[in-house]
Structure formats: C-alpha cells, structure tokens
Design a protein around this motif. Structure first.
Motif, PDB file in Angstrom:
ATOM      1  N   LYS A 113       0.777  -1.258  -0.192  1.00  0.00           N
ATOM      2  CA  LYS A 113       0.032   0.070   0.023  1.00  0.00           C
ATOM      3  C   LYS A 113       1.770   1.424  -0.184  1.00  0.00           C
ATOM      4  O   LYS A 113       0.678   1.925  -0.532  1.00  0.00           O
ATOM      5  N   VAL A 114       2.010   1.242   0.543  1.00  0.00           N
ATOM      6  CA  VAL A 114       2.766   2.630   0.508  1.00  0.00           C
ATOM      7  C   VAL A 114       3.625   3.119  -0.508  1.00  0.00           C
ATOM      8  O   VAL A 114       4.050   3.944  -0.815  1.00  0.00           O
ATOM      9  N   LYS A 115       3.868   1.238  -1.232  1.00  0.00           N
ATOM     10  CA  LYS A 115       4.212   1.267  -2.171  1.00  0.00           C
ATOM     11  C   LYS A 115       3.897   1.866  -3.015  1.00  0.00           C
ATOM     12  O   LYS A 115       4.051   2.580  -4.166  1.00  0.00           O
ATOM     13  N   SER A 116       1.852   1.823  -3.528  1.00  0.00           N
ATOM     14  CA  SER A 116       1.378   2.179  -4.694  1.00  0.00           C
ATOM     15  C   SER A 116       1.111   3.605  -4.148  1.00  0.00           C
ATOM     16  O   SER A 116       0.886   4.054  -5.217  1.00  0.00           O
ATOM     17  N   GLY A 117       0.751   4.310  -3.341  1.00  0.00           N
ATOM     18  CA  GLY A 117       0.844   5.243  -2.417  1.00  0.00           C
ATOM     19  C   GLY A 117       1.550   6.130  -3.036  1.00  0.00           C
ATOM     20  O   GLY A 117       1.788   6.924  -4.250  1.00  0.00           O
ATOM     21  N   TYR A 118       3.312   5.601  -3.443  1.00  0.00           N
ATOM     22  CA  TYR A 118       4.360   6.391  -3.639  1.00  0.00           C
ATOM     23  C   TYR A 118       4.599   6.076  -4.477  1.00  0.00           C
ATOM     24  O   TYR A 118       4.779   7.372  -5.821  1.00  0.00           O
ATOM     25  N   VAL A 119       4.360   5.029  -5.419  1.00  0.00           N
ATOM     26  CA  VAL A 119       4.224   5.031  -7.052  1.00  0.00           C
ATOM     27  C   VAL A 119       3.335   6.329  -7.307  1.00  0.00           C
ATOM     28  O   VAL A 119       3.630   6.781  -8.582  1.00  0.00           O
TER      29      VAL A 119
END
Length: 188
Positions: free
Chosen positions: A92-98
């Motif tokens: 989720k964090v990675k997706s938000g960052y992307v």
C-alpha cells in the motif's frame, strides 16, 4: 536417531532449539504446503505467498529465544498472517508512492516546463520593451506597469489622449511582431 514423522510438533520444536536440523525439515514438510495455500488465499500472489512462508520458517530457524505458548501450528499460522499484513501494508505504501511519483511526473514536468517558458517569455518581453523608442516605452510602461489611464498618461507627458492611444497601439504591434516567433515556438 528418532523417526521425525512420528514425533509431535512440540518435540520437533525442542529438537530444533537444540540445533537438530532434521526437525526443521520435518516441520517444514508438515506445514510448508499448508501455510503456502493459506498465504496464497490471502495474498492472491504466488511469489508473495512463497516468500512469506520462507520468511516465517527462516525466523523459526534463526530465533534463539523462541517461546511458543500454544501449538506450533497456531504459531506458524499467526506468523504467516502477520507477515501478510506487513506485505500488504508495504504494498500500500509502495503503491501510494508510485502513484504520487507518477502524478508528479505527469503534472510536475508540465508545470515546470510552463514555468520555465513563462520566465523566458517575461524576460524576452522585458528586453523588447526596453528596445522600444524612449517616449513610446515610457507611455507603454505607464499604461501596463503603472496602470494609468490614457487621460492620466496624456497629462503626465503633456500630450493628447489620441497620441497616447496611438503610441500604446504601436508598442503592442511592435511587441507582437517581435514576440510572435517565440510564442509559436512555445506552443509547439
């Protein structure tokens, strides 16, 4: 050498704590496949499920002070579940960052590019205004930068309003002609 497949989970765990590697293999044989299926149902990703199970078993092997209060199976299932929570939170964090990075790329480049073009145009416009004949430049700047009316400019320079209007129009024509090439370049 005991027959590992006949030992209880707690017995295998005690052997593992004493450094018996074959007890680890038996625990993996008993629970590895089941935990993989469990993780796969929750993650819907084969690679993630495999990684999660491996990480749980590695932690079982490397923890020196392993205290299991209930059964080994409940411990392993709980460990897999918590590891899944970690993976999902990380995704989720990675997706938000992307998403944020993509939004910046999509809009940031556009905004930055427009800002640079705007600065270049303002610099060029200022340069061309400074190249106007002195009286024409003073009248134009009084109108556009000083926000004076034609009547106020006429009084300031002691000329007719008609002359002020003509000087402003001539200034605009000159600036349009000189800046038209740059504006076309900006648009394309």
């Amino acid at each position: 050498m005991p027959a590992y497949n006949t030992l209880l989970d707690n017995e295998l765990l005690n052997l593992l704590k004493s450094g018996d590697q074959d007890s680890f293999k038996e625990l993996y044989k008993r629970y590895g496949g089941l935990l993989y299926v469990y993780a796969l149902k929750l993650t819907d990703d084969e690679d993630d499920a495999e990684d999660i199970v491996q990480e749980v078993f590695i932690s079982l092997l490397t923890k020196e002070q392993l205290e299991i209060k209930k059964t080994v199976s409940s411990y392993l299932y709980s460990a897999v579940r918590y590891k899944i929570f970690d993976v999902l939170a990380h995704k989720k964090v990675k997706s938000g960052y992307v998403d944020s990075l993509q939004k910046f790329i999509d809009q940031g480049e556009y905004i930055t590019d427009n800002y640079i073009r705007e600065k270049e145009l303002a610099t060029l416009l200022e340069k061309e205004i400074n190249l106007l004949p002195t009286k024409m430049r003073q009248i134009f700047e009084s109108s556009r930068k000083g926000y004076l009316s034609q009547k106020q400019i006429a009084e300031k320079f002691n000329i007719s309003e008609h002359t002020v209007k003509k000087q402003i129009n001539n200034s605009i024509k000159i600036l349009k002609l000189k800046l038209s090439k740059f504006i076309i370049f900006l648009l394309f």
